[in-house]
Design a protein around this motif. Structure first.
Motif, PDB file in Angstrom:
ATOM      1  N   PRO A 129       0.810  -1.230   0.000  1.00 23.63           N
ATOM      2  CA  PRO A 129       0.000   0.000   0.000  1.00 23.63           C
ATOM      3  C   PRO A 129       0.835   1.268   0.000  1.00 23.63           C
ATOM      4  O   PRO A 129       0.329   2.351  -0.307  1.00 23.63           O
ATOM      5  CB  PRO A 129      -0.819  -0.123   1.291  1.00 23.63           C
ATOM      6  N   HIS A 130       2.129   1.160   0.319  1.00 23.90           N
ATOM      7  CA  HIS A 130       2.980   2.343   0.414  1.00 23.90           C
ATOM      8  C   HIS A 130       3.986   2.438  -0.736  1.00 23.90           C
ATOM      9  O   HIS A 130       4.845   3.311  -0.732  1.00 23.90           O
ATOM     10  CB  HIS A 130       3.732   2.330   1.748  1.00 23.90           C
ATOM     11  N   GLY A 131       3.901   1.546  -1.709  1.00 22.02           N
ATOM     12  CA  GLY A 131       4.878   1.523  -2.796  1.00 22.02           C
ATOM     13  C   GLY A 131       4.778   2.739  -3.700  1.00 22.02           C
ATOM     14  O   GLY A 131       3.712   3.347  -3.840  1.00 22.02           O
ATOM     15  N   GLY A 132       5.917   3.081  -4.338  1.00 23.37           N
ATOM     16  CA  GLY A 132       5.934   4.182  -5.296  1.00 23.37           C
ATOM     17  C   GLY A 132       5.461   5.475  -4.680  1.00 23.37           C
ATOM     18  O   GLY A 132       6.037   5.997  -3.726  1.00 23.37           O
ATOM     19  N   LYS A 133       4.366   6.006  -5.184  1.00 21.30           N
ATOM     20  CA  LYS A 133       3.809   7.265  -4.702  1.00 21.30           C
ATOM     21  C   LYS A 133       2.758   7.053  -3.614  1.00 21.30           C
ATOM     22  O   LYS A 133       1.969   7.946  -3.311  1.00 21.30           O
ATOM     23  CB  LYS A 133       3.210   8.048  -5.875  1.00 21.30           C
ATOM     24  N   GLY A 134       2.721   5.858  -3.027  1.00 21.79           N
ATOM     25  CA  GLY A 134       1.822   5.591  -1.908  1.00 21.79           C
ATOM     26  C   GLY A 134       0.380   5.355  -2.297  1.00 21.79           C
ATOM     27  O   GLY A 134      -0.520   5.473  -1.456  1.00 21.79           O
ATOM     28  N   LYS A 135       0.129   4.998  -3.568  1.00 24.39           N
ATOM     29  CA  LYS A 135      -1.239   4.808  -4.039  1.00 24.39           C
ATOM     30  C   LYS A 135      -1.553   3.354  -4.372  1.00 24.39           C
ATOM     31  O   LYS A 135      -2.527   3.057  -5.060  1.00 24.39           O
ATOM     32  CB  LYS A 135      -1.491   5.681  -5.275  1.00 24.39           C
ATOM     33  N   GLY A 136      -0.718   2.431  -3.872  1.00 26.74           N
ATOM     34  CA  GLY A 136      -0.881   1.028  -4.225  1.00 26.74           C
ATOM     35  C   GLY A 136      -2.247   0.467  -3.884  1.00 26.74           C
ATOM     36  O   GLY A 136      -2.884  -0.209  -4.708  1.00 26.74           O
ATOM     37  N   ARG A 137      -2.734   0.739  -2.678  1.00 25.77           N
ATOM     38  CA  ARG A 137      -4.033   0.210  -2.255  1.00 25.77           C
ATOM     39  C   ARG A 137      -5.164   0.749  -3.139  1.00 25.77           C
ATOM     40  O   ARG A 137      -6.016  -0.013  -3.613  1.00 25.77           O
ATOM     41  CB  ARG A 137      -4.301   0.562  -0.802  1.00 25.77           C
ATOM     42  N   ALA A 138      -5.188   2.059  -3.350  1.00 30.45           N
ATOM     43  CA  ALA A 138      -6.258   2.663  -4.144  1.00 30.45           C
ATOM     44  C   ALA A 138      -6.236   2.172  -5.587  1.00 30.45           C
ATOM     45  O   ALA A 138      -7.298   1.896  -6.176  1.00 30.45           O
ATOM     46  CB  ALA A 138      -6.141   4.188  -4.108  1.00 30.45           C
ATOM     47  N   LEU A 139      -5.060   2.055  -6.172  1.00 33.62           N
ATOM     48  CA  LEU A 139      -4.961   1.581  -7.555  1.00 33.62           C
ATOM     49  C   LEU A 139      -5.444   0.143  -7.676  1.00 33.62           C
ATOM     50  O   LEU A 139      -6.119  -0.218  -8.649  1.00 33.62           O
ATOM     51  CB  LEU A 139      -3.520   1.708  -8.043  1.00 33.62           C
ATOM     52  N   TYR A 140      -5.116  -0.669  -6.691  1.00 33.52           N
ATOM     53  CA  TYR A 140      -5.575  -2.054  -6.739  1.00 33.52           C
ATOM     54  C   TYR A 140      -7.098  -2.131  -6.626  1.00 33.52           C
ATOM     55  O   TYR A 140      -7.763  -2.779  -7.429  1.00 33.52           O
ATOM     56  CB  TYR A 140      -4.935  -2.891  -5.632  1.00 33.52           C
ATOM     57  N   VAL A 141      -7.660  -1.456  -5.622  1.00 35.00           N
ATOM     58  CA  VAL A 141      -9.104  -1.537  -5.374  1.00 35.00           C
ATOM     59  C   VAL A 141      -9.908  -0.943  -6.527  1.00 35.00           C
ATOM     60  O   VAL A 141     -10.929  -1.503  -6.936  1.00 35.00           O
ATOM     61  CB  VAL A 141      -9.448  -0.824  -4.053  1.00 35.00           C
ATOM     62  N   ASN A 142      -9.452   0.173  -7.078  1.00 34.99           N
ATOM     63  CA  ASN A 142     -10.233   0.891  -8.087  1.00 34.99           C
ATOM     64  C   ASN A 142     -10.010   0.400  -9.508  1.00 34.99           C
ATOM     65  O   ASN A 142     -10.918   0.502 -10.345  1.00 34.99           O
ATOM     66  CB  ASN A 142      -9.927   2.389  -8.015  1.00 34.99           C
ATOM     67  N   LYS A 143      -8.812  -0.104  -9.817  1.00 33.90           N
ATOM     68  CA  LYS A 143      -8.506  -0.456 -11.204  1.00 33.90           C
ATOM     69  C   LYS A 143      -8.270  -1.943 -11.438  1.00 33.90           C
ATOM     70  O   LYS A 143      -8.724  -2.508 -12.434  1.00 33.90           O
ATOM     71  CB  LYS A 143      -7.274   0.336 -11.684  1.00 33.90           C
ATOM     72  N   VAL A 144      -7.569  -2.601 -10.532  1.00 30.93           N
ATOM     73  CA  VAL A 144      -7.150  -3.980 -10.773  1.00 30.93           C
ATOM     74  C   VAL A 144      -8.208  -4.993 -10.326  1.00 30.93           C
ATOM     75  O   VAL A 144      -8.614  -5.871 -11.106  1.00 30.93           O
ATOM     76  CB  VAL A 144      -5.809  -4.270 -10.064  1.00 30.93           C
ATOM     77  N   GLU A 145      -8.651  -4.868  -9.110  1.00 29.11           N
ATOM     78  CA  GLU A 145      -9.596  -5.846  -8.566  1.00 29.11           C
ATOM     79  C   GLU A 145     -10.878  -5.963  -9.383  1.00 29.11           C
ATOM     80  O   GLU A 145     -11.374  -7.082  -9.604  1.00 29.11           O
ATOM     81  CB  GLU A 145      -9.918  -5.511  -7.113  1.00 29.11           C
ATOM     82  N   PRO A 146     -11.479  -4.854  -9.873  1.00 27.71           N
ATOM     83  CA  PRO A 146     -12.683  -4.996 -10.692  1.00 27.71           C
ATOM     84  C   PRO A 146     -12.474  -5.862 -11.937  1.00 27.71           C
ATOM     85  O   PRO A 146     -13.379  -6.594 -12.351  1.00 27.71           O
ATOM     86  CB  PRO A 146     -13.025  -3.548 -11.075  1.00 27.71           C
ATOM     87  N   ILE A 147     -11.292  -5.807 -12.531  1.00 32.52           N
ATOM     88  CA  ILE A 147     -10.995  -6.630 -13.705  1.00 32.52           C
ATOM     89  C   ILE A 147     -10.929  -8.098 -13.322  1.00 32.52           C
ATOM     90  O   ILE A 147     -11.502  -8.967 -13.992  1.00 32.52           O
ATOM     91  CB  ILE A 147      -9.683  -6.161 -14.362  1.00 32.52           C
ATOM     92  N   PHE A 148     -10.243  -8.397 -12.213  1.00 26.93           N
ATOM     93  CA  PHE A 148     -10.145  -9.783 -11.752  1.00 26.93           C
ATOM     94  C   PHE A 148     -11.517 -10.347 -11.395  1.00 26.93           C
ATOM     95  O   PHE A 148     -11.841 -11.489 -11.741  1.00 26.93           O
ATOM     96  CB  PHE A 148      -9.223  -9.869 -10.531  1.00 26.93           C
ATOM     97  N   LEU A 149     -12.332  -9.551 -10.709  1.00 24.54           N
ATOM     98  CA  LEU A 149     -13.658 -10.028 -10.303  1.00 24.54           C
ATOM     99  C   LEU A 149     -14.563 -10.239 -11.519  1.00 24.54           C
ATOM    100  O   LEU A 149     -15.359 -11.179 -11.549  1.00 24.54           O
ATOM    101  CB  LEU A 149     -14.286  -9.032  -9.322  1.00 24.54           C
ATOM    102  N   ALA A 150     -14.447  -9.362 -12.507  1.00 24.43           N
ATOM    103  CA  ALA A 150     -15.250  -9.521 -13.722  1.00 24.43           C
ATOM    104  C   ALA A 150     -14.927 -10.833 -14.429  1.00 24.43           C
ATOM    105  O   ALA A 150     -15.811 -11.467 -15.025  1.00 24.43           O
ATOM    106  CB  ALA A 150     -15.011  -8.341 -14.662  1.00 24.43           C
ATOM    107  N   ALA A 151     -13.668 -11.254 -14.354  1.00 27.56           N
ATOM    108  CA  ALA A 151     -13.255 -12.509 -14.988  1.00 27.56           C
ATOM    109  C   ALA A 151     -13.626 -13.722 -14.140  1.00 27.56           C
ATOM    110  O   ALA A 151     -13.430 -14.867 -14.576  1.00 27.56           O
ATOM    111  CB  ALA A 151     -11.753 -12.492 -15.248  1.00 27.56           C
ATOM    112  N   GLY A 152     -14.132 -13.492 -12.929  1.00 26.61           N
ATOM    113  CA  GLY A 152     -14.529 -14.597 -12.067  1.00 26.61           C
ATOM    114  C   GLY A 152     -13.396 -15.200 -11.263  1.00 26.61           C
ATOM    115  O   GLY A 152     -13.484 -16.354 -10.824  1.00 26.61           O
ATOM    116  N   CYS A 153     -12.322 -14.434 -11.050  1.00 26.19           N
ATOM    117  CA  CYS A 153     -11.159 -14.962 -10.325  1.00 26.19           C
ATOM    118  C   CYS A 153     -11.447 -15.110  -8.834  1.00 26.19           C
ATOM    119  O   CYS A 153     -12.229 -14.355  -8.256  1.00 26.19           O
ATOM    120  CB  CYS A 153      -9.951 -14.039 -10.514  1.00 26.19           C
ATOM    121  N   THR A 154     -10.789 -16.086  -8.228  1.00 24.60           N
ATOM    122  CA  THR A 154     -10.773 -16.237  -6.779  1.00 24.60           C
ATOM    123  C   THR A 154      -9.554 -15.516  -6.250  1.00 24.60           C
ATOM    124  O   THR A 154      -8.427 -15.787  -6.688  1.00 24.60           O
ATOM    125  CB  THR A 154     -10.713 -17.732  -6.386  1.00 24.60           C
ATOM    126  N   LEU A 155      -9.752 -14.596  -5.299  1.00 25.16           N
ATOM    127  CA  LEU A 155      -8.679 -13.720  -4.859  1.00 25.16           C
ATOM    128  C   LEU A 155      -8.326 -13.963  -3.398  1.00 25.16           C
ATOM    129  O   LEU A 155      -9.201 -13.960  -2.528  1.00 25.16           O
ATOM    130  CB  LEU A 155      -9.075 -12.254  -5.050  1.00 25.16           C
TER     131      LEU A 155
END
Length: 486
Positions: A129-155
């Motif tokens: 969550p603190h990597g790079g510019k400190g936006k790791g958590r937000a980027l994952y929740v807002n951009k990455v996780e929706p794609i994985f869930l749409a594909a039906g992935c188990t996380l």
């Protein structure tokens, strides 16, 4: 509503829309407007009534439920090199009597989009969550996780809390995952690999593919797997998790005394190591921090006293480049044949090189950079002729030169032009060892600082596994001289 084998017509906010696909693309084409512009249609089509073409690979999901068809996909808005993929959806209604046929159409679309593979993957996700510019958590929740869930992935998601946390997780993790996803920079990947190295079932752990989502200050691996345009695109990296194929790569054992650690990208000492640690407080700047640090280092131009020996396989730059292009073209099918092509039929390398004996490098230097993967950062193609699985490590040694020449080298560094600089001595080796001669200094491994003391690096051929769209590193190396001629 009507449907053919590769087409379905839907009604979306008063717009009759054709959804169809072929072997390469998915198409969304409004076919009839009911005399008005609908705001909800604008949300989907951006006010555009012409046909939208999407690479079939970018389709994430397709389903029909309660008479509504939904197709989710990634599309690039704009044609600039900086444009990023966006996660969007086309949806509309179908008549109840057509739902069964529409369901079959959705299944056919997904079968083509995933080339028969299962979209629903079992993923272990590590988020810094603190990597790079400190936006790791937000980027994952807002951009990455929706794609994985749409594909039906188990996380199975873990947010790291401290340095070394990923080592602990990888060391104890179960082996049933389809991939291990790192939402961070290269540092978290370094931890994961060292955790895998300590796993009870080490070889099986290393077979779990790692897929980086680039949210760190250094994202070299993502650039090497996806290329310059998509290597820093978070949605493109998420797509690679779903559609990428395992790429076997070499890893390196980095040994100091009785301690051995795994390295996957680079080891560096001298100016290039100093600028890494000295710009630690500038992580918020992203890759720009390395340019700032390099300029500072040039002004100081500090020598790097070191005793360096290598088991050299080749140092002919033109031959290494030709062998690289032959491998990318599929002309060299195995690492052993690649090494043979470097040596050449006439065995042009000297006896020490061809027999892989230790060869001492005796000239004074400014830095030594060793590793694999063309890019170490967005602005530096450090190892342009590197291959993922050639069983060798690329070593770049910068001899003493003027500050003016070092500044001039910044121009074209992202294209690999520095490879051709005469004072940049470039080798492919099966191993190397070094002993710092200064009382203090900086030694970096995969961007992490390690004790400034004697070490040896050996190649672990094909031990690593990453997800990639290609059977080789994505970036192309085309320039054939320092001026940038191709």
């Amino acid at each position: 509503m009507s449907i053919s084998m590769n087409q379905v017509l839907i009604d979306s906010c008063g717009v009759s829309t054709s959804l169809r696909f072929n072997d390469a693309s998915f198409f969304i084409e409004p076919t009839k407007l009911d005399g008005h512009k609908s705001s909800c249609c604008g949300a989907i089509y951006g006010g555009i009534t012409k046909c939208i073409e999407v690479p079939l690979r970018n389709v994430i999901s397709a389903k029909v439920a309660s008479g509504v068809v939904e197709v989710q996909y990634l599309v690039r808005k704009g044609n600039s090199k900086e444009s990023r993929l966006n996660f969007v959806m086309a949806s509309g209604t179908v008549h109840d009597e057509d739902s069964t046929r529409t369901k079959k159409w959705c299944e056919a679309l997904l079968l083509a989009a995933y080339q028969g593979a299962n979209p629903s993957k079992n993923l272990k996700v590590l988020v810094n969550p603190h990597g790079g510019k400190g936006k790791g958590r937000a980027l994952y929740v807002n951009k990455v996780e929706p794609i994985f869930l749409a594909a039906g992935c188990t996380l199975d998601v873990t947010y790291t809390t401290h340095s070394g946390h990923a080592i602990e997780i990888a060391r104890e993790m179960k082996l049933g995952y389809d991939a291990l996803v790192t939402v961070s920079g290269d540092g978290l990947i370094h931890e994961v690999l060292n955790g895998m190295n300590q796993h009870e079932h080490r070889d099986q752990a290393f077979c779990i593919p790692i897929a980086p989502i680039p949210t760190g200050s250094g994202n070299g691996l993502s650039l090497n797997l996806l290329g310059l345009q998509e290597g820093l695109d978070i949605c493109a990296a998420a797509l690679n998790v779903l559609k990428g194929q395992p790429l076997k790569t070499d890893l390196f054992s980095f040994t100091q005394g009785d301690r051995c650690r795994i390295s996957f990208m680079s080891q560096t000492i001298g100016i290039t190591a100093d600028l890494d640690i000295e710009t630690e407080q500038l992580r918020w700047m992203g890759d720009i921090r390395f340019i700032v640090g390099y300029i500072r280092a040039i002004i100081a131009r500090k020598l790097c006293p070191i005793e360096l020996s290598m088991k050299v396989v080749d140092q002919d730059k033109s031959r290494m480049m030709d062998a690289l292009h032959a491998r990318r073209a599929g002309e060299l099918l195995s690492p052993s044949s690649f090494r043979s092509s470097l040596l050449g039929d006439d065995k042009k390398t000297d006896s020490a090189s061809s027999s892989h004996e230790w060869t001492r490098f005796k000239r004074p230097i400014l830095w030594m950079y060793a590793g694999q993967g063309p890019f170490v950062s967005r602005d530096l193609m450090q190892f342009p002729v590197s291959l993922a699985d050639d069983g060798l490590i690329d070593i770049s040694i910068q001899e003493i030169t003027s500050r003016k020449a070092l500044l001039r080298a910044m121009d074209g560094a992202a294209e690999g032009r520095t490879y051709w600089i005469n004072t940049n001595r470039y080798f492919k080796a099966s191993a190397y060892r070094a002993r710092p001669l200064a009382p203090k200094g900086t030694l970096m491994v995969d961007g992490e600082q390690v004790p400034f003391e004697e070490f040896q690096v050996d190649v672990l051929n094909g031990l690593g596994t990453f997800l990639s769209p290609y059977p080789y590193y994505a970036p192309e190396f085309l320039v054939r001289d320092i001026q940038g001629k191709t």
